[in-house]
Design an enzyme around this catalytic site. Structure first.
Site, mmCIF file in Angstrom:
data_model
loop_
_atom_site.group_PDB
_atom_site.id
_atom_site.type_symbol
_atom_site.label_atom_id
_atom_site.label_comp_id
_atom_site.label_asym_id
_atom_site.label_seq_id
_atom_site.Cartn_x
_atom_site.Cartn_y
_atom_site.Cartn_z
ATOM 1 C CE1 TYR B 175 -75.923 -12.416 -45.151
ATOM 2 C CE2 TYR B 175 -75.127 -14.743 -44.200
ATOM 3 C CZ TYR B 175 -75.685 -13.086 -44.272
ATOM 4 O OH TYR B 175 -76.288 -13.828 -43.423
ATOM 5 C CG ASP B 199 -78.357 -20.306 -45.144
ATOM 6 O OD1 ASP B 199 -79.663 -19.891 -43.419
ATOM 7 O OD2 ASP B 199 -77.548 -19.640 -44.542
ATOM 8 C CG ASP B 238 -86.999 -16.665 -28.443
ATOM 9 O OD1 ASP B 238 -85.911 -16.544 -28.882
ATOM 10 O OD2 ASP B 238 -87.436 -16.323 -27.779
ATOM 11 C CB CYS B 239 -81.989 -18.811 -29.974
ATOM 12 S SG CYS B 239 -81.531 -16.963 -30.436
ATOM 13 C CG ASP B 259 -77.478 -15.772 -40.926
ATOM 14 O OD1 ASP B 259 -77.006 -14.020 -41.331
ATOM 15 O OD2 ASP B 259 -77.459 -16.778 -41.710
ATOM 16 C CD GLU B 336 -78.027 -3.301 -50.256
ATOM 17 O OE1 GLU B 336 -78.159 -2.456 -50.009
ATOM 18 O OE2 GLU B 336 -78.951 -4.085 -49.718
#
Lengths: 364, 364
Positions: B175, B199, B238-239, B259, B336
């Protein structure tokens, strides 16, 4: 032909079983369902609700605070699914009211479909329940050896399933790459003997070949259209006599790739004939492998540690000393990790699939 | 606290419901189970068998030849499992006798465990039922934003699950590699802005950071121990305001890696605020991306074709023209396939996960 069943549960710190039953009864009764209640006294309640159209619900109330709801109907349709969701919403609301929001966990599981034309449930090697996105039965035949299915998955492409075991899908190049040595081998001018190969390489079962030739072309290409090519020959026969003949004739290979069968799950190698078969193949393979030759093979699901350890023990019992190494790769359609590799003299790699495992052996 | 249920079915060309019921009744009665039968006349039978210990069985006989058996008990033990298998063996035998072997299909599904301390069922993005090999709850907390779980899987390592969605496991380097451009980018001396990153990269939820710092070290390393490093800075905020500030200040990046969240499953972009959020992020990202910059992002499960198509449509509505390309990778723990990548001028890649998708965008 379908049997649609939906499973649901909630959990509480403590449940007054009778209060739960009384609170939920009206929800089922509003649906025109008739009730039968069993009271265990010390094990809580089972209430069964039956609808005229053949569907029914089980409400199981455990005294320690677990409430299970199972809904079953014959057909699966959008309207039916919505009704089920509404019913579960109502149950959830009522429970939250009753316990003033003090609920430990609420969970709805995706519905299970049984008896449909398409079977979507193919458990992993370590026995876990997984649902595939199968949308078509491409091939389904019984050979004298096994049941052969090729099913189409939306994401994995066609999947070969032999007697219920997922063998290989069109998505699984990672498997083929791993069992060929993960791109680190130079096969130019080398003699290679491949045993098995459910992906449409040599296999004793002509019907597997027939199915793969037609429906697994992404994995086997045009190799099976002609069993003899410029640089290859496909033999459809038992590999044991072939190996014995090669050994007798002194025919030697640079590589032996054993893709016959996964490491047996059974951990009684003395009783299980698959283990005996596996040792025989290993011994014969070593006999036809050149001094610096390599042997690659698959292992099994990485979780089957007992079986994999046992396999490694078998390697110590070979007539010739070998070293081995192992590698774990992810085979998409297996939905689990899997390993193996052997080197005759050198290292012997067990490819554990993340789901393919590899064994690479070298003579020493 | 457990609810163990086992599901089974057989299928016939045609079933005389009453004959099936009569043939199977003795098997349950031998177990000391008491019977309640419901007869729908036109929809077959439901027989419920109750045991004193709190377990029970449902036998549902459909007139078109589908027989479903569900067994449910409170505890799960080896002895109980063996008894269930024996019972199912007897049912199978009796059915084969009754229909002289003329049975279309027989299938036993792995048991489902509900209400256990460890929850092993985490459905895929496209709603399929999958059971994970979870053996430990490592972290389980509710933050003001979401439920945060880190569960240990025998094969995937620790898995981060946010409000029921599998985010990333220690097995999922694929990923990270895909969302960073699959190893084709040279990041030397480049300015990179990463948005999100469950992550253990920047995330608005401090509690996710806390959990990952401690239990997902194979994925985040020591990056979260100090939020400021020699060549990086982690902002826990908060981005959106950050992006707006950067845009106003004219701060530009070579790469933006988004992401934050998967492509929404909802296909009503006008009504769903996640879509609006996604468009806002895309627009702002383009504003802080250098002329030849690249934007990478994830897509969603490859099966969610409607949502992915819709996402690609959103790319056409950006204030600046972009090209994109997409790539599909297999993220082991997602079970999946999944995609995305965008390039500002150039190509925009949607990484579809096999389960990660990537979007790479370039300004043009």
């Amino acid at each position: 032909m379908k049997g649609y069943s939906k499973h649901y549960y909630t959990e509480f710190a403590f449940a007054d079983c009778n209060a739960v039953l009384k609170a939920l009864q009206p929800i089922f009764q509003e649906q025109g369902m008739t009730e039968t209640v069993h009271n265990w006294e010390d094990h809580g309640y089972l209430a069964t609700y039956i609808k005229k159209n053949g569907s029914f619900a089980n409400l199981r109330i455990h005294p320690h605070g677990l409430v299970l709801v199972d809904l079953q109907s014959y057909s699966d349709c959008t309207k039916g699914r919505e009704e089920v969701d509404q019913l579960l919403n109502k149950i959830e609301e009522r429970m939250k009211e009753l316990f003033h929001g003090n609920i430990k966990r609420v969970k709805r599981l995706p519905a299970i479909l049984r008896g449909d034309v398409i079977d979507r449930y193919w458990p992993t090697a370590d026995g876990r329940l997984v649902e595939y996105d199968i949308d078509e039965v491409v091939y389904d035949e019984d050979s004298p050896f096994q049941n052969i299915k090729i099913l189409h998955s939306k994401q994995f492409g066609n999947i070969l399933i032999l007697s219920g075991d997922v063998n290989l899908a069109e998505s699984d190049l990672a498997y083929t790459q791993a069992i060929m040595g993960s791109g680190k081998e130079d096969y130019t001018g080398k003699e290679v003997l491949i045993l098995g190969g459910g992906d449409g390489a040599s296999n004793i079962d002509q019907m597997v070949i027939d199915g793969c030739k037609k429906y697994m072309r992404k994995t086997c290409g045009d190799v099976l259209d002609n069993l003899n090519g410029e640089c290859y020959q496909v033999l459809i026969e038992d590999c044991i006599p072939v190996l014995k003949r090669y050994a007798k004739e002194g025919r030697m290979f640079d590589y032996v790739i054993n893709d016959l069968t996964a490491v047996p799950i059974s951990t009684s190698p003395e009783e299980d004939s698959t283990w005996e078969f596996l040792r025989l193949i290993l011994d014969l393979s070593m006999k036809v492998l050149k001094q610096d030759g390599k042997y690659f093979t698959q292992g099994n699901c990485i979780n089957l540690t007992d079986a994999l350890t046992l396999y490694e023990e078998q390697l110590g019992r070979l007539y010739c000393p070998v070293e081995f190494s192992k590698e774990t790769v992810c085979v998409p359609s297996y939905m689990e990790l899997y390993p193996y590799k052997l080197k005759k003299s050198g290292e012997c790699v067990l490819i554990n699939q993340a789901s393919l495992a590899c064994l690479e052996v070298m003579n020493s």
